[in-house]
Design a protein around this motif. Structure first.
Motif, PDB file in Angstrom:
ATOM      1  N   SER A 248       0.823  -1.210   0.000  1.00 18.52           N
ATOM      2  CA  SER A 248       0.000   0.000   0.000  1.00 18.52           C
ATOM      3  C   SER A 248       0.857   1.260   0.000  1.00 18.52           C
ATOM      4  N   GLY A 249       2.159   1.085  -0.240  1.00 22.33           N
ATOM      5  CA  GLY A 249       3.091   2.202  -0.179  1.00 22.33           C
ATOM      6  C   GLY A 249       3.082   3.060  -1.430  1.00 22.33           C
ATOM      7  N   PRO A 250       4.070   3.961  -1.556  1.00 23.00           N
ATOM      8  CA  PRO A 250       4.126   4.879  -2.705  1.00 23.00           C
ATOM      9  C   PRO A 250       4.214   4.122  -4.029  1.00 23.00           C
ATOM     10  N   VAL A 251       3.688   4.734  -5.074  1.00 22.48           N
ATOM     11  CA  VAL A 251       3.767   4.137  -6.407  1.00 22.48           C
ATOM     12  C   VAL A 251       5.184   4.305  -6.942  1.00 22.48           C
ATOM     13  N   CYS A 252       5.759   3.206  -7.369  1.00 18.37           N
ATOM     14  CA  CYS A 252       7.121   3.200  -7.893  1.00 18.37           C
ATOM     15  C   CYS A 252       7.098   3.496  -9.385  1.00 18.37           C
ATOM     16  N   ARG A 257       3.665  -0.785  -6.176  1.00 16.07           N
ATOM     17  CA  ARG A 257       3.609   0.083  -5.002  1.00 16.07           C
ATOM     18  C   ARG A 257       4.498  -0.464  -3.899  1.00 16.07           C
ATOM     19  N   GLY A 258       5.097   0.459  -3.170  1.00 14.44           N
ATOM     20  CA  GLY A 258       5.851   0.097  -1.984  1.00 14.44           C
ATOM     21  C   GLY A 258       7.130  -0.666  -2.242  1.00 14.44           C
ATOM     22  N   THR A 262      11.279   2.948  -3.374  1.00 16.11           N
ATOM     23  CA  THR A 262      10.488   4.100  -2.920  1.00 16.11           C
ATOM     24  C   THR A 262      10.795   4.479  -1.473  1.00 16.11           C
ATOM     25  N   TYR A 268      13.217   9.618  -3.836  1.00 15.27           N
ATOM     26  CA  TYR A 268      12.138   9.496  -2.851  1.00 15.27           C
ATOM     27  C   TYR A 268      12.558   9.975  -1.467  1.00 15.27           C
TER      28      TYR A 268
END
Length: 403
Positions: A248-252, A257-258, A262, A268
């Motif tokens: 659920s982390g940042p979009v790479c 994501r995640g 990132t 980042y």
């Protein structure tokens, strides 16, 4: 004409084995050549004498284990190799001879992401300038090693991810540079070349299994298994930056994501400090401030180290390397980043794998990739060229060692 299995063909094969061992190592004692090749001491002595008389190798007195020995290296005028390293923000070129000596080296800023054509234009100009500065005959060029900051598709020779270098879409780096320079060109990604450079001359010297982790605008790993770079069938092995840490982390930039990248790459990490330290901050600046005691920079570097350590723990569980070498600007942080990496490895890796692992900073700094490019060119050239005297010309007699 040599008959397979004849005395002459066996002798030729032994000559090539000795030349290859010396070429890859830079210099070896005769005892080390015997251990490396499996040939008897008497056979090695005779072959070295023959190669010395033919001008292929040079023999100098040295010591090994407190005893007198003879060090064997390829002749300084046997040929040259060229290393070209494209970073996201720089171009570095080095010219070296087959005795593992750098004859000339230069680096300049370059926005590699912008245009492949511009990058190759600058590389060609820099190679020409360095060759002219050294006075080397171009006929002495045995090969070129080329590093690019992205995965290379093994089958097509193209960059495997246009999202990483959008200005290089469809580029075939080895083919392009080969057409410009007229010599064999061997290409690999920058992390693999960093691993090769550290393996031959730096913090990986003497080990057979290691991972070189490069943290810059992205995060990548060069993997060495049983003394050889492991690229995988498609050339994408070692993309440790795209291990998922938080789905659920940042979009790479890869679309997932995640990814580890990132949480660790400069693009980042730097925004985390912009409100307190300004928008001109670089990763090099973060490291410098952290070493001077800045609490915010120390915290960010420690967090990055713990995230990298999670990725390294996964590598430990899968491949069980004996050494991890950290490269890029982040390595200059020393224990501020290495300590948290080891902490995460101890927490998440299998205990037996963690106990066998040592985590060290790179010894070659920003030169690791270009020296790895020289090593790649050295490893790919044929020994028959040296024995047949196909590379001709004259080289400067003295130059600093690669390291």
């Amino acid at each position: 004409m040599e008959t397979p299995g004849s005395q002459s063909s066996l002798h030729r094969a032994n000559l090539e084995r000795v030349v290859r061992a010396v070429r890859l190592a830079g210099s070896l004692t005769q005892a080390e050549i015997a251990r490396t090749t499996g040939l008897s001491a008497a056979t090695v002595s005779n072959i070295v004498r023959e190669l010395k008389d033919g001008g292929t190798v040079e023999v100098t007195p040295t010591s090994s284990g407190g005893r007198r020995a003879r060090s064997v290296s390829l002749s300084g005028d046997a040929g040259i190799v060229i290393g070209v390293d494209f970073g996201h923000a720089h171009l570095r070129v080095a010219v070296g001879n087959l005795a593992h000596q750098v004859l000339a080296e230069e680096s300049e800023p370059l926005d590699v992401d912008a245009s492949a054509a511009q990058g190759f234009d600058r590389a060609e100009e820099l190679v020409d300038r360095l060759i002219a500065a050294t006075g080397v005959d171009r006929s002495k060029i045995a090969g070129v090693g080329l590093g690019v900051p992205g995965p290379i598709d093994v089958e097509s020779g193209t960059l495997g991810s246009t999202a990483i270098l959008p200005g290089w879409s469809g580029a075939r780096p080895a083919e392009e540079l080969r057409g410009r320079l007229g010599v064999p060109v061997h290409v690999d990604n920058d992390a693999n070349l960093g691993a090769l450079g550290e393996l031959v001359w730096g913090s990986g010297k003497g080990v057979r299994d290691l991972a070189y982790i490069k943290v810059a605008s992205g995060v990548g790993a060069g993997l060495v298994i049983d003394g050889k770079i492991y690229r995988g069938p498609g050339g994408t092995a070692g993309e440790i930056g795209h291990i998922t840490l938080d789905e659920s982390g940042p979009v790479c930039r890869c679309g997932n994501r995640g990814c580890l990248e990132t949480f660790a790459a400069a693009r980042y990490v730097l925004p985390l400090l912009q409100s307190s330290h300004g928008s001109d901050l670089t990763m090099e600046g973060v490291v410098r401030l952290a070493r001077d005691g800045d609490p915010g920079c120390r915290r960010v570097i420690a967090d990055v180290g713990r995230h990298i350590g999670s990725g390294v723990a996964n590598l430990c569980n899968l491949l069980n390397p004996t050494r991890v070498v950290l490269g890029g600007d982040l390595a200059e942080a020393g224990e501020l980043v290495l300590g948290p990496i080891r902490e995460s490895v101890g927490r998440y890796a299998i205990p037996s794998a963690a106990r066998q692992l040592s985590v060290l900073p790179g010894a070659l700094g920003g030169r690791a990739e270009v020296l790895g490019a020289l090593a790649l060119a050295l490893s790919e050239m044929g020994d028959s060229t040296l024995l047949d005297g196909s590379v001709t010309g004259a080289l400067p007699a003295a130059a600093p060692a690669f390291t």
